[in-house]
Scaffold this active site. Sequence first.
Site, mmCIF file in Angstrom:
data_model
loop_
_atom_site.group_PDB
_atom_site.id
_atom_site.type_symbol
_atom_site.label_atom_id
_atom_site.label_comp_id
_atom_site.label_asym_id
_atom_site.label_seq_id
_atom_site.Cartn_x
_atom_site.Cartn_y
_atom_site.Cartn_z
ATOM 1 N N GLY A 1 -37.710 3.852 40.856
ATOM 2 C CA GLY A 1 -36.868 2.988 40.027
ATOM 3 C C GLY A 1 -37.386 1.571 40.066
ATOM 4 N N GLU A 2 -37.038 0.832 39.029
ATOM 5 C CA GLU A 2 -37.500 -0.542 38.966
ATOM 6 C C GLU A 2 -36.505 -1.369 38.181
ATOM 7 O OE1 GLU A 2 -41.489 -0.942 37.624
ATOM 8 O OE2 GLU A 2 -41.448 -3.113 37.934
ATOM 9 N N GLY A 3 -36.118 -2.514 38.735
ATOM 10 C CA GLY A 3 -35.246 -3.433 38.016
ATOM 11 C C GLY A 3 -35.868 -4.806 38.018
ATOM 12 N N VAL B 1 -37.858 0.452 43.670
ATOM 13 C CA VAL B 1 -37.324 1.424 44.623
ATOM 14 C C VAL B 1 -38.307 2.576 44.773
ATOM 15 C CG1 VAL B 1 -35.383 2.957 45.139
ATOM 16 C CG2 VAL B 1 -34.959 0.776 43.998
ATOM 17 N N PHE C 1 -35.117 -7.319 39.881
ATOM 18 C CA PHE C 1 -35.230 -7.947 41.193
ATOM 19 C C PHE C 1 -35.738 -7.014 42.266
ATOM 20 C CE2 PHE C 1 -31.860 -10.133 38.832
ATOM 21 C CZ PHE C 1 -32.420 -11.396 38.781
ATOM 22 N N SER C 2 -36.121 -5.792 41.879
ATOM 23 C CA SER C 2 -36.546 -4.864 42.920
ATOM 24 C C SER C 2 -37.367 -3.706 42.378
ATOM 25 C CB SER C 2 -35.313 -4.288 43.609
ATOM 26 O OG SER C 2 -34.750 -3.287 42.788
ATOM 27 N N ASP D 1 -22.222 -5.166 37.826
ATOM 28 C CA ASP D 1 -23.285 -4.462 37.104
ATOM 29 C C ASP D 1 -22.999 -2.957 37.082
ATOM 30 O OD1 ASP D 1 -25.536 -4.387 35.549
ATOM 31 O OD2 ASP D 1 -26.961 -4.524 37.200
ATOM 32 N N LYS E 1 -35.707 0.135 48.946
ATOM 33 C CA LYS E 1 -35.552 -0.840 47.872
ATOM 34 C C LYS E 1 -36.265 -2.111 48.297
ATOM 35 C CE LYS E 1 -32.172 -3.237 44.971
ATOM 36 N NZ LYS E 1 -30.873 -3.164 44.313
#
Length: 372
Positions: A30-32, A37, A34-35, A140, A53
């Site tokens: 996963g990727e957002g 994973v 601010f991070s 969120d 994370k």
Amino acid sequence: TDNERQPCLDRVYDSIPSLRNLFKIIRKVGEGTFSKVYLAELLEVPNNFFALKHLVPTSSPKRVENELRCLHELRGQNNIIDVKACIRHEDNIALVMPYIPHEKFQDYVYKMSATDTRNYMRNLFIALKHVHSHSIIHRDIKPSNFLLSSDTGKYFLLDFGLAQNAPQMPTDVVHNENKCPQKATDCTSLHGADQICNLCIAKREQKAPREGTPGFRPPEVLLRYPHQTTAIDIWSAGVVLLSILSAHYPFFKAEDDMTALAQIMSITGSKEMAATAKSLGKRISNNPEIPPLDLKTVCTKLRRNRSNVLTSSSTSNVNSDEFSTYNPTTTNEIMFPDSAYDLAKRCIDLDPASRITAAEALKHPFLSTDSH
Ligand code: ADP
Ligand code: MG
């Protein structure tokens, strides 16, 4: 090894060297903003998987501290993800969580039955009740932050990267006759027993947070109302419920706040939106007037459209058994009780003060009964 062929995984080891002795990082999951994973295996205990994370080093220390503090306070109960460890090297931080194998929401939302929906929403509200009882706003709430484990069928709320302490009610603030153009009775009657003048508060607090994900933001965030409460998470949960009921994900797709408000207004009605804006000390007008729509009618129509889309696309896509999970007939045949639409309506109540709370939602007929 695998890792040598994946330079991005090597960079995680480089940024936090002690990870090398603890985990075999398998892949990014996963990727957002601010991070990133990663799925990782504990070296000492093979087949013991964790999610790492890695918070990007440019995140402000305050943001990181906030995420850690919220998780530490809430973790491991009432459907909140557990945090096993937190590893820091200079400005790099990795949170170690149990790994939750899961399907993407967009891959199962079209086939969720009324029972699946009840379980999903009930577990989301169990998490929110817990978060809100600690006066924390998650900010969120959306499907990618609420995982359904395909192993255990358990649910996990994660990602407290935007979470915030709900401001305590400033009880000393009452109607300010010199500043507020409204009559005292208009002011204090707006939010019942709060005895608070919205306009006075608006003057006191100039900053209104507007983080979150477009499409899940409630009117009070879009209108930059400064006194935001845990009710903003309930709105987002309502939007998730609407996407299930309509088989449309995402339900609202807006690039900017004005478009988002217009999309909300097209469902809730323009007079109702104007009244809410006024009670929040803002002005909004729309010509011509848009009438409120019945949620059941809207969702049923959208669901029917979805099955048409799936029918036409299935002709070009039938090359795997997997596609049968999108069976358009199934999508069209799934029925929801009226109470499901009523709960959605209570969650997307424009007025944050009268919007249903997580504790109340758990007692709502759609969630409190097992059969429909
Ligand atoms: P961000 O703040 O970047 O959005 P999240 O904590 O939401 O970070 O994680 C991003 C994504 O990574 C999630 O949407 C999910 O797909 C995956 N993920 C996060 N934590 C876990 C976990 N414990 N188990 C499995 N996948 C996870
Ligand atoms: Mg996230």
